[in-house]
Design a protein around this motif. Structure first.
Motif, PDB file in Angstrom:
ATOM      1  N   VAL A  89      -1.233 -49.917 -35.505  1.00 51.70           N
ATOM      2  CA  VAL A  89      -2.166 -48.711 -34.867  1.00 51.70           C
ATOM      3  C   VAL A  89      -2.586 -47.923 -33.882  1.00 51.70           C
ATOM      4  CG1 VAL A  89      -4.935 -49.860 -34.712  1.00 51.70           C
ATOM      5  CG2 VAL A  89      -3.789 -50.988 -36.512  1.00 51.70           C
ATOM      6  N   LEU A  90      -2.123 -48.683 -33.181  1.00 58.04           N
ATOM      7  CA  LEU A  90      -1.847 -47.804 -32.157  1.00 58.04           C
ATOM      8  C   LEU A  90      -1.842 -46.521 -31.970  1.00 58.04           C
ATOM      9  CD1 LEU A  90      -1.843 -50.727 -28.868  1.00 58.04           C
ATOM     10  CD2 LEU A  90      -3.954 -49.387 -29.606  1.00 58.04           C
ATOM     11  N   ALA A  91      -0.171 -46.580 -32.497  1.00 56.74           N
ATOM     12  CA  ALA A  91       0.870 -45.331 -32.047  1.00 56.74           C
ATOM     13  C   ALA A  91       0.181 -44.757 -33.110  1.00 56.74           C
ATOM     14  CB  ALA A  91       2.610 -45.572 -33.194  1.00 56.74           C
ATOM     15  N   ALA A  92      -0.582 -44.834 -34.159  1.00 56.29           N
ATOM     16  CA  ALA A  92      -1.276 -43.395 -34.732  1.00 56.29           C
ATOM     17  C   ALA A  92      -2.275 -42.836 -34.196  1.00 56.29           C
ATOM     18  CB  ALA A  92      -2.286 -43.986 -36.125  1.00 56.29           C
ATOM     19  N   LEU A  93      -2.796 -44.038 -33.397  1.00 58.00           N
ATOM     20  CA  LEU A  93      -3.903 -42.881 -32.262  1.00 58.00           C
ATOM     21  C   LEU A  93      -3.178 -41.936 -30.797  1.00 58.00           C
ATOM     22  CD1 LEU A  93      -6.254 -46.097 -32.524  1.00 58.00           C
ATOM     23  CD2 LEU A  93      -6.645 -43.383 -33.569  1.00 58.00           C
ATOM     24  N   ALA A  94      -2.193 -42.463 -30.584  1.00 55.42           N
ATOM     25  CA  ALA A  94      -1.341 -42.044 -29.613  1.00 55.42           C
ATOM     26  C   ALA A  94      -1.090 -40.728 -29.376  1.00 55.42           C
ATOM     27  CB  ALA A  94      -0.348 -43.080 -29.104  1.00 55.42           C
ATOM     28  N   ASP A  95      -0.803 -39.693 -30.421  1.00 51.39           N
ATOM     29  CA  ASP A  95      -0.790 -38.444 -30.748  1.00 51.39           C
ATOM     30  C   ASP A  95      -0.352 -37.426 -29.025  1.00 51.39           C
ATOM     31  OD1 ASP A  95       0.946 -39.091 -33.326  1.00 51.39           O
ATOM     32  OD2 ASP A  95      -0.721 -38.727 -34.469  1.00 51.39           O
ATOM     33  N   ASP A  96      -0.265 -36.872 -28.522  1.00 52.12           N
ATOM     34  CA  ASP A  96       0.001 -35.863 -27.248  1.00 52.12           C
ATOM     35  C   ASP A  96      -0.947 -36.579 -26.684  1.00 52.12           C
ATOM     36  OD1 ASP A  96       0.953 -34.253 -29.013  1.00 52.12           O
ATOM     37  OD2 ASP A  96      -0.334 -33.831 -30.517  1.00 52.12           O
ATOM     38  N   PRO A  97      -1.278 -37.651 -26.162  1.00 51.96           N
ATOM     39  CA  PRO A  97      -1.688 -37.604 -24.730  1.00 51.96           C
ATOM     40  C   PRO A  97      -1.950 -37.369 -23.702  1.00 51.96           C
ATOM     41  CG  PRO A  97       0.340 -39.506 -25.094  1.00 51.96           C
ATOM     42  CD  PRO A  97      -0.075 -38.600 -25.557  1.00 51.96           C
ATOM     43  N   PRO A  98      -2.892 -36.603 -22.857  1.00 45.85           N
ATOM     44  CA  PRO A  98      -3.001 -36.032 -22.048  1.00 45.85           C
ATOM     45  C   PRO A  98      -2.373 -36.625 -20.826  1.00 45.85           C
ATOM     46  CG  PRO A  98      -5.418 -37.105 -22.635  1.00 45.85           C
ATOM     47  CD  PRO A  98      -4.337 -37.412 -22.997  1.00 45.85           C
ATOM     48  N   PRO A  99      -1.964 -35.255 -20.211  1.00 40.97           N
ATOM     49  CA  PRO A  99      -1.547 -35.734 -18.500  1.00 40.97           C
ATOM     50  C   PRO A  99      -2.831 -36.151 -18.048  1.00 40.97           C
ATOM     51  CG  PRO A  99      -1.799 -33.324 -18.923  1.00 40.97           C
ATOM     52  CD  PRO A  99      -1.327 -34.059 -20.341  1.00 40.97           C
ATOM     53  N   ILE A 100      -2.467 -36.641 -16.777  1.00 39.31           N
ATOM     54  CA  ILE A 100      -3.878 -37.339 -15.483  1.00 39.31           C
ATOM     55  C   ILE A 100      -3.432 -36.644 -14.487  1.00 39.31           C
ATOM     56  CG2 ILE A 100      -4.646 -39.584 -14.484  1.00 39.31           C
ATOM     57  CD1 ILE A 100      -4.571 -40.817 -16.816  1.00 39.31           C
ATOM     58  N   PRO A 101      -4.002 -35.284 -14.477  1.00 38.06           N
ATOM     59  CA  PRO A 101      -3.535 -34.894 -12.737  1.00 38.06           C
ATOM     60  C   PRO A 101      -3.129 -35.899 -11.750  1.00 38.06           C
ATOM     61  CG  PRO A 101      -5.646 -33.237 -13.380  1.00 38.06           C
ATOM     62  CD  PRO A 101      -5.026 -35.248 -14.496  1.00 38.06           C
ATOM     63  N   GLY A 102      -1.931 -35.939 -11.301  1.00 35.07           N
ATOM     64  CA  GLY A 102      -1.752 -37.065 -10.424  1.00 35.07           C
ATOM     65  C   GLY A 102      -0.945 -38.060 -10.150  1.00 35.07           C
ATOM     66  N   VAL A 103      -1.633 -38.312 -11.503  1.00 34.99           N
ATOM     67  CA  VAL A 103      -0.574 -39.607 -11.541  1.00 34.99           C
ATOM     68  C   VAL A 103       0.917 -39.577 -13.073  1.00 34.99           C
ATOM     69  CG1 VAL A 103      -0.973 -41.653 -13.229  1.00 34.99           C
ATOM     70  CG2 VAL A 103      -2.927 -40.625 -11.760  1.00 34.99           C
ATOM     71  N   ILE A 104       0.037 -38.696 -14.139  1.00 35.33           N
ATOM     72  CA  ILE A 104       1.107 -38.132 -15.013  1.00 35.33           C
ATOM     73  C   ILE A 104       0.710 -36.648 -15.215  1.00 35.33           C
ATOM     74  CG2 ILE A 104       1.670 -39.046 -17.816  1.00 35.33           C
ATOM     75  CD1 ILE A 104      -0.615 -41.755 -17.423  1.00 35.33           C
ATOM     76  N   SER A 105       2.060 -36.906 -15.700  1.00 29.66           N
ATOM     77  CA  SER A 105       3.221 -35.551 -15.707  1.00 29.66           C
ATOM     78  C   SER A 105       2.592 -35.324 -17.067  1.00 29.66           C
ATOM     79  CB  SER A 105       4.184 -34.929 -14.536  1.00 29.66           C
ATOM     80  OG  SER A 105       4.685 -33.563 -14.769  1.00 29.66           O
ATOM     81  N   ASP A 106       2.664 -33.381 -17.372  1.00 31.54           N
ATOM     82  CA  ASP A 106       3.152 -32.732 -18.487  1.00 31.54           C
ATOM     83  C   ASP A 106       4.391 -31.900 -18.334  1.00 31.54           C
ATOM     84  OD1 ASP A 106       2.010 -31.105 -17.544  1.00 31.54           O
ATOM     85  OD2 ASP A 106       0.832 -30.253 -19.340  1.00 31.54           O
ATOM     86  N   GLU A 107       5.142 -32.480 -18.162  1.00 28.13           N
ATOM     87  CA  GLU A 107       5.820 -31.192 -17.574  1.00 28.13           C
ATOM     88  C   GLU A 107       7.083 -32.199 -18.235  1.00 28.13           C
ATOM     89  OE1 GLU A 107       7.002 -31.657 -13.487  1.00 28.13           O
ATOM     90  OE2 GLU A 107       4.940 -30.397 -12.392  1.00 28.13           O
ATOM     91  N   LEU A 108       8.212 -31.376 -18.399  1.00 32.18           N
ATOM     92  CA  LEU A 108       9.778 -31.660 -19.323  1.00 32.18           C
ATOM     93  C   LEU A 108      10.336 -32.597 -18.101  1.00 32.18           C
ATOM     94  CD1 LEU A 108      11.681 -32.001 -21.339  1.00 32.18           C
ATOM     95  CD2 LEU A 108      12.768 -29.850 -20.470  1.00 32.18           C
TER      96      LEU A 108
END
Length: 411
Positions: A271-290
């Protein structure tokens, strides 16, 4: 017995640098492994609280954590003693606990919450396959790294079902969990199993989605009373935009009785994996960099996963319908329900195929013993049928009779 302090050198190898956390039970230090030239974490016992039982619990935590070989659990590097004081050397985690993540954000993106929850589910899946039950899953025992990877910490009150030595160890005056996230069977002192951890995961998800614990109250006693005497809360009451599938999942995870919770962590992961597509970054906490870890995991994640671990999002309509039918026939009724809901979502609500697949999903929930959930879905279909065909149409009347049978047991 002495107290570990900064600048100590443990076993002429680990150079203690600075304290990271302290509690009544012990301390956590940052240290440097001088042989391998890397930063590590050193956990110690508070000498003022030292007992034989606590020492056994400390060593048990090390052994249990070491047995759990999963990227979502810190690696155990060493277990030894310094001047009679035991210490545990662990992998250094560069991240923040979920408690800080929740406190620092007004509202976490739903896809990010599902990403975190899916990763925790995968850790629980690995733990439960070796008979290990964490028993203290809560936001403070989960960290998220800058690349979005999750680590589950602190197996200090865990039990494992193939070694009774672990189950018999006392907890030196501490309860086997944390009020508000501790499953009702733990509160009652009853037997625990993998569904106990699923309850804790439900509490973590509720907190991530709403910014508050599911049963938080002014005192421990009133919190416990709410846990044991009230229906599980629905996060959608505090955040209406939560998808129905996620709202239902959290609600069932927090069920009072273990039998009313999902069957296993794999079902929750789906259930969770199906709703976890493309989670956005969280500035200062989780980056979207490679990131190397994320890049590696992205490719691994493209591999086909079978046997009910991940949803089938490929293939034509006949194949997907056949898979849902097969899952139902094999007894994986909640998996089948989810697959039928996904099929239904591809059509307008009043489309005949949408109605058919939604009815199949609702009936699967009946088979799973989820009466209230099934009733909500049946009634939604009935409303669409009435709008499309009229309230007196034979299909609507037949469905109305089915609903009455389910609600009241009427013939």
């Amino acid at each position: 017995m002495t107290v570990v302090k900064a600048a100590d050198r443990l076993k002429d190898r680990y150079e203690v640098r600075r304290p990271i956390a302290r509690s009544g039970m012990g301390e956590v230090w940052e240290a440097r492994d001088t042989q391998l030239d890397r930063t590590v974490i050193v956990k110690t016992i508070n000498p003022g609280r030292f007992t034989v039982d606590l020492l056994r619990r400390f060593r048990r935590e090390a052994r249990l954590t070491a047995r759990l070989d999963h990227p979502g659990v810190p690696a155990v590097f060493d277990l030894d003693s310094h001047d009679g004081e035991p210490y545990l050397v662990l992998q250094r985690i560069e991240g923040i606990p979920l408690t800080d993540l929740i406190a620092g954000q007004d509202e976490l993106p739903i896809a990010r919450v599902c990403s975190i929850g899916a990763q925790i589910s995968s850790v629980l899946l690995a733990a439960h396959r070796i008979g290990l039950v964490h028993r203290d899953l809560k936001p403070g025992n989960v960290m998220v790294e800058r690349n979005g990877a999750v680590k589950v910490l602190d197996f200090g009150v865990a039990v494992i079902d193939d070694d009774e030595r672990y189950s018999r160890i006392t907890r030196t005056g501490e309860g086997p969990g944390t009020v508000g996230y501790m499953a009702p069977e733990q509160i009652d002192g009853a037997a625990t199993d993998h569904r106990t951890d699923l309850y804790g995961l439900g509490g973590v998800l509720f907190d991530l989605l709403t910014g508050q614990p599911p049963f938080g109250d002014a005192t421990t006693m009133t919190t416990v009373r709410r846990q044991l005497g009230s229906p599980p809360p629905r996060p959608s009451l505090l955040r209406p935009q939560i998808p129905e599938a996620l709202d239902d999942l959290v609600y069932t995870l927090l069920a009072l009785h273990p039998d009313d919770r999902p069957a296993d962590a794999a079902e929750v992961y789906e259930v969770l994996a199906a709703l976890a597509d493309d989670p956005p970054p969280i500035p200062g906490v989780i980056s979207d960099e490679l990131d190397p870890v994320r890049a590696y995991a992205a490719v691994v994640g493209r591999q086909p996963v079978r046997h009910g671990i991940a949803p089938n999002t490929t293939g034509g309509l006949p194949d997907r319908v056949a898979e849902a039918d097969q899952q139902f026939a094999q007894g994986n009724v909640r998996v089948a329900a989810r697959l039928w809901r996904e099929l239904a979502d591809e059509y307008a609500n009043d489309h005949p195929l949408s109605i058919e697949y939604r009815l199949r999903a609702a009936r699967a929930h009946v088979a799973a013993g989820e009466r209230d959930r099934a009733l909500r879905q049946f009634e939604a279909v009935l409303a669409d049928l009435a709008r499309a065909d009229g309230a007196k149409h034979p299909r609507a009347q037949t469905l109305r009779a089915e609903i009455e049978q389910l609600r009241y047991g009427a013939p």
